[in-house]
Design a protein around this motif. Sequence first.
Motif, PDB file in Angstrom:
ATOM      1  N   ARG A   1     -16.469  23.058  48.381  1.00  0.00           N
ATOM      2  CA  ARG A   1     -15.200  23.334  49.065  1.00  0.00           C
ATOM      3  C   ARG A   1     -14.694  24.733  48.722  1.00  0.00           C
ATOM      4  NH1 ARG A   1     -11.054  18.234  49.611  1.00  0.00           N
ATOM      5  NH2 ARG A   1     -10.020  19.780  50.909  1.00  0.00           N
ATOM      6  N   ALA A   2     -14.735  25.066  47.440  1.00  0.00           N
ATOM      7  CA  ALA A   2     -14.277  26.393  47.006  1.00  0.00           C
ATOM      8  C   ALA A   2     -15.143  27.485  47.641  1.00  0.00           C
ATOM      9  CB  ALA A   2     -14.309  26.486  45.488  1.00  0.00           C
ATOM     10  N   GLY A   3     -16.440  27.239  47.717  1.00  0.00           N
ATOM     11  CA  GLY A   3     -17.358  28.206  48.311  1.00  0.00           C
ATOM     12  C   GLY A   3     -17.093  28.455  49.787  1.00  0.00           C
ATOM     13  N   PHE A   4     -16.548  27.459  50.466  1.00  0.00           N
ATOM     14  CA  PHE A   4     -16.206  27.624  51.886  1.00  0.00           C
ATOM     15  C   PHE A   4     -14.832  28.266  52.064  1.00  0.00           C
ATOM     16  CE2 PHE A   4     -18.965  23.701  52.259  1.00  0.00           C
ATOM     17  CZ  PHE A   4     -20.077  24.415  52.681  1.00  0.00           C
ATOM     18  N   GLY A   5     -14.138  28.506  50.939  1.00  0.00           N
ATOM     19  CA  GLY A   5     -12.820  29.124  51.013  1.00  0.00           C
ATOM     20  C   GLY A   5     -11.697  28.130  51.240  1.00  0.00           C
ATOM     21  N   ASP A   6     -11.952  26.841  50.997  1.00  0.00           N
ATOM     22  CA  ASP A   6     -10.917  25.817  51.182  1.00  0.00           C
ATOM     23  C   ASP A   6      -9.879  25.977  50.068  1.00  0.00           C
ATOM     24  OD1 ASP A   6      -9.378  23.469  51.351  1.00  0.00           O
ATOM     25  OD2 ASP A   6     -11.088  22.279  52.032  1.00  0.00           O
ATOM     26  N   PRO A   7      -8.644  26.317  50.399  1.00  0.00           N
ATOM     27  CA  PRO A   7      -7.623  26.544  49.373  1.00  0.00           C
ATOM     28  C   PRO A   7      -7.254  25.277  48.589  1.00  0.00           C
ATOM     29  CG  PRO A   7      -6.629  26.588  51.550  1.00  0.00           C
ATOM     30  CD  PRO A   7      -8.119  26.511  51.753  1.00  0.00           C
TER      31      PRO A   7
ATOM     32  N   PRO B   1     -13.099  17.073  67.495  1.00  0.00           N
ATOM     33  CA  PRO B   1     -12.020  18.025  67.660  1.00  0.00           C
ATOM     34  C   PRO B   1     -10.635  17.466  67.326  1.00  0.00           C
ATOM     35  CG  PRO B   1     -12.536  17.092  69.791  1.00  0.00           C
ATOM     36  CD  PRO B   1     -13.490  16.464  68.784  1.00  0.00           C
ATOM     37  N   VAL B   2     -10.553  16.198  66.959  1.00  0.00           N
ATOM     38  CA  VAL B   2      -9.247  15.591  66.675  1.00  0.00           C
ATOM     39  C   VAL B   2      -8.600  16.207  65.436  1.00  0.00           C
ATOM     40  CG1 VAL B   2      -8.066  13.427  66.117  1.00  0.00           C
ATOM     41  CG2 VAL B   2      -9.908  13.440  67.811  1.00  0.00           C
ATOM     42  N   SER B   3      -9.394  16.429  64.394  1.00  0.00           N
ATOM     43  CA  SER B   3      -8.892  16.984  63.144  1.00  0.00           C
ATOM     44  C   SER B   3      -9.961  17.912  62.562  1.00  0.00           C
ATOM     45  CB  SER B   3      -8.582  15.837  62.173  1.00  0.00           C
ATOM     46  OG  SER B   3      -8.075  16.318  60.963  1.00  0.00           O
ATOM     47  N   PRO B   4      -9.564  19.089  62.037  1.00  0.00           N
ATOM     48  CA  PRO B   4     -10.540  20.065  61.539  1.00  0.00           C
ATOM     49  C   PRO B   4     -11.064  19.697  60.145  1.00  0.00           C
ATOM     50  CG  PRO B   4      -8.336  20.922  61.232  1.00  0.00           C
ATOM     51  CD  PRO B   4      -8.186  19.596  61.951  1.00  0.00           C
ATOM     52  N   VAL B   5     -11.829  18.613  60.083  1.00  0.00           N
ATOM     53  CA  VAL B   5     -12.337  18.090  58.818  1.00  0.00           C
ATOM     54  C   VAL B   5     -13.841  17.870  58.917  1.00  0.00           C
ATOM     55  CG1 VAL B   5     -12.273  16.112  57.223  1.00  0.00           C
ATOM     56  CG2 VAL B   5     -10.151  16.939  58.258  1.00  0.00           C
TER      57      VAL B   5
ATOM     58  N   PRO C   1     -13.552   5.571  55.736  1.00  0.00           N
ATOM     59  CA  PRO C   1     -13.879   6.076  54.405  1.00  0.00           C
ATOM     60  C   PRO C   1     -14.821   7.278  54.472  1.00  0.00           C
ATOM     61  CG  PRO C   1     -14.959   3.961  54.794  1.00  0.00           C
ATOM     62  CD  PRO C   1     -14.071   4.216  55.971  1.00  0.00           C
ATOM     63  N   HIS C   2     -14.496   8.322  53.699  1.00  0.00           N
ATOM     64  CA  HIS C   2     -15.269   9.560  53.703  1.00  0.00           C
ATOM     65  C   HIS C   2     -14.872  10.403  52.490  1.00  0.00           C
ATOM     66  CE1 HIS C   2     -11.434  10.760  55.454  1.00  0.00           C
ATOM     67  NE2 HIS C   2     -11.719  11.996  55.058  1.00  0.00           N
ATOM     68  N   VAL C   3     -15.637  11.461  52.246  1.00  0.00           N
ATOM     69  CA  VAL C   3     -15.322  12.438  51.205  1.00  0.00           C
ATOM     70  C   VAL C   3     -15.218  13.800  51.874  1.00  0.00           C
ATOM     71  CG1 VAL C   3     -16.117  13.575  49.096  1.00  0.00           C
ATOM     72  CG2 VAL C   3     -16.488  11.112  49.390  1.00  0.00           C
ATOM     73  N   THR C   4     -14.038  14.373  51.892  1.00  0.00           N
ATOM     74  CA  THR C   4     -13.803  15.653  52.555  1.00  0.00           C
ATOM     75  C   THR C   4     -14.522  16.782  51.820  1.00  0.00           C
ATOM     76  OG1 THR C   4     -11.652  14.915  53.377  1.00  0.00           O
ATOM     77  CG2 THR C   4     -12.013  17.297  53.276  1.00  0.00           C
ATOM     78  N   VAL C   5     -15.200  17.640  52.593  1.00  0.00           N
ATOM     79  CA  VAL C   5     -15.841  18.825  52.013  1.00  0.00           C
ATOM     80  C   VAL C   5     -15.252  20.123  52.575  1.00  0.00           C
ATOM     81  CG1 VAL C   5     -18.001  17.702  51.403  1.00  0.00           C
ATOM     82  CG2 VAL C   5     -17.787  18.773  53.632  1.00  0.00           C
ATOM     83  N   ALA C   6     -14.542  20.062  53.689  1.00  0.00           N
ATOM     84  CA  ALA C   6     -13.865  21.231  54.248  1.00  0.00           C
ATOM     85  C   ALA C   6     -12.755  20.731  55.169  1.00  0.00           C
ATOM     86  CB  ALA C   6     -14.837  22.115  55.017  1.00  0.00           C
ATOM     87  N   HIS C   7     -11.606  21.420  55.108  1.00  0.00           N
ATOM     88  CA  HIS C   7     -10.455  20.980  55.896  1.00  0.00           C
ATOM     89  C   HIS C   7      -9.637  22.196  56.329  1.00  0.00           C
ATOM     90  CE1 HIS C   7      -6.223  19.379  56.208  1.00  0.00           C
ATOM     91  NE2 HIS C   7      -6.879  18.670  57.093  1.00  0.00           N
TER      92      HIS C   7
END
Length: 184
Positions: A36-42, A93-97, A131-137
């Motif tokens: 996540r940090a590598g993708f620039g996710d704050p 396209p519903v949510s940028p996740v 159920p999921h694990v977010t990696v970019a949002h």
Amino acid sequence: MPAGAGFEGGDLPEVVTIGVSIHVPEPYGSAVQDARAGFGDPLARSIPTHVTLLPPTEVASHRLAGIEAHLRAVAAGHRPFRMLLQGSGTFRPVSPVVFVRVEEGAQECRVLEADVRSGPLSRELAFPYHPHVTVAHGLPDEVLDQAYEKARGFHATFEVTGFVLSRFGPDEVWRPWRGYPFGA
């Protein structure tokens, strides 16, 4: 019982923001945070890697003792289960996740989520539970595309033995507050 009695920090504001989740253990949790940090996710370092059972929910601090009793009862009624996290998915396209899929343990998460989100934690959701694990949002589309491709190779297997109540702090960081082992 005074507001927040029995909880870290004792003197709590009148309203706190809580969440309930299954934390992803090491080394997998750090691997997802690093990605996540590598993708620039704050938000990469402010949210432990997890599968949500109750999204951020504001509650009056005087209700925490009842919520804690509810969560203990929920945990007591469940047994450990195996979780397999593998491959990528997206809510676009519903949510940028972009997320890692819960390939095994998803049904157990659905039952657990319904039990957690009942009684004193009953609330409506903005989207159906998945159920999921977010990696970019909330990142640009090209970054979300990269995250989707990178997450395709993710694989983690572990035993889920309970869940965690977390609090959103004034510094905008989520911190574990209480753990609830299954069958206790």
